[in-house]
Enzyme design. Structure first.
Site, short mmCIF file in Angstrom:
data_model
loop_
_atom_site.label_atom_id
_atom_site.label_comp_id
_atom_site.label_asym_id
_atom_site.label_seq_id
_atom_site.Cartn_x
_atom_site.Cartn_y
_atom_site.Cartn_z
N LEU B 15 0.83 -1.20 0.00
CA LEU B 15 0.00 0.00 0.00
C LEU B 15 0.87 1.26 0.00
O LEU B 15 0.40 2.35 -0.34
CB LEU B 15 -0.85 -0.03 1.27
CG LEU B 15 -2.24 0.55 1.27
CD1 LEU B 15 -3.07 0.00 0.14
CD2 LEU B 15 -2.92 0.26 2.61
N SER B 16 2.11 1.12 0.40
CA SER B 16 2.99 2.26 0.62
C SER B 16 3.89 2.51 -0.60
O SER B 16 4.72 1.67 -0.95
CB SER B 16 3.86 1.96 1.86
OG SER B 16 5.11 2.60 1.79
#
EC number: 2.5.1.18
Lengths: 226, 226
Positions: B15-16
């Site tokens: 997600l990062s």
């Protein structure tokens, strides 16, 4: 073809340790890259308020990380930076309003002294853990930077004038308009674009944007285009 | 003298976006620096909760900056990263729980596939703006990485087992113990010290800590010590 005119504006506050790191790297590279480095004293508390951000050290785990990070960066960047013992009191409570007004006054009257006086204030707060809020502290920094006592006193007297107060407010607002949510920010004005880079860790990216060579945070001396 | 054993642990979540950047730089350098790179799939939402931090994009001015920053870094780092259109929904709402459990399952059963599957998930969410939450999405990434459908299905079935759930929780807790308040973090285990470095912009500092040469984010190929 003559040299391109490229301007870098560094918005900074002496309360901000990463501002000091960015400042030293840019001072080392300004002649190597042949850029016009414009120093812009700003007020970090104003930027935090305007953006709704919080100082990173308000989060305990970020504060702990910053201490380790700055210890490693001190050695790598060769900047004698040390955390003040009473960090919360020095940075979060005492602040930098008079110091940043003084630097604004220096910029208005003796811009050629701004780099040196800024460095002396950082050496006080972020290296030797000394005060930067009292008049005597600010005068001591100015004198170490090479000003006469009379000259320094004259500039200090001007910190409460509307001209100085307004100038600091305007510079801080300009940083916000560039999208600042903290300091330092470096605004690179190129031929046809402007880039805002946040922090002290975008300097290699800045070199890329400028089309210049990155030689690490401590470039070899003698590379300046004289 | 034999080669020193130096281990780098990269804690990351797909997600990062900055995790992806750190991942690609470390994958490029692991052979050049001759380090043992251990990939540690973690859950960023767990780290945010445990540290009391907030995703940077919650602050509008930081979100705006991230978009510009990632655009510049895409070119400089040569990673095909693009912001998803519905950032808030994709990153802040949908999350990555199943994807990170799947990567944990890959690490447990087929660790040699972890790098490729991780990259394929990043290519979905952070390059092509495709879903990573549905079973079909995860299977598609695994197959692109070179797994058979049967193999990928087998791993996906295991994401709800206590072994996989506990492993992801333990890895996330380990990141927190190292002081994480976000991702990525790189934990460098040297002979006598351990350093935790946060973000994708401490890689030149990491080279310094390792005593290795930094050749920019895209090192020339052919530098590997074979």
């Amino acid at each position: 073809m003559g040299p391109r005119s490229r301007t870098l504006e560094l918005f900074y506050d002496v309360l901000s340790p990463y501002s000091w790191l960015a400042f030293e790297i840019l001072c080392r590279y300004k002649n190597i890259w042949n850029v016009d480095l414009q120093l812009r004293p700003s007020l970090i508390s104003g930027i935090m308020k305007d953006s709704g951000n919080q100082p990173p050290a308000m989060l305990p785990r970020k504060a702990a990380y910053m201490k380790d990070d700055i210890k490693l960066l001190r050695q790598f960047l060769q900047v004698p930076i040390h955390f003040p013992k009473e960090f919360a009191s020095v940075v979060l409570e005492k602040g930098s309003l008079t110091a940043m007004r003084f630097l604004t006054s220096v910029k208005l009257e003796h811009p050629e002294m701004l780099e040196k006086v800024s460095r002396e204030l950082w050496l006080r707060i972020w290296s030797r853990d000394e005060d930067i809020t009292e008049p005597q502290s600010i005068l001591a920094a100015a004198e170490k930077a090479g000003m006469s006592t009379a000259q320094a006193r004259g500039l200090l007297e001007r910190v409460s004038t509307p001209q100085v107060k307004n100038q600091l407010r305007e510079t801080t607002e300009a940083a916000c308009k560039h999208g600042a949510f903290g300091l330092p920010i470096t605004v690179a004005h190129l031929d046809d674009t402007t880039h805002m880079l946040f922090g002290s860790d975008r300097m290699e990216l800045l070199a890329h944007v400028l089309g210049e060579k990155w030689m690490g945070p401590v470039p070899p001396v003698g590379n300046a285009r004289l």
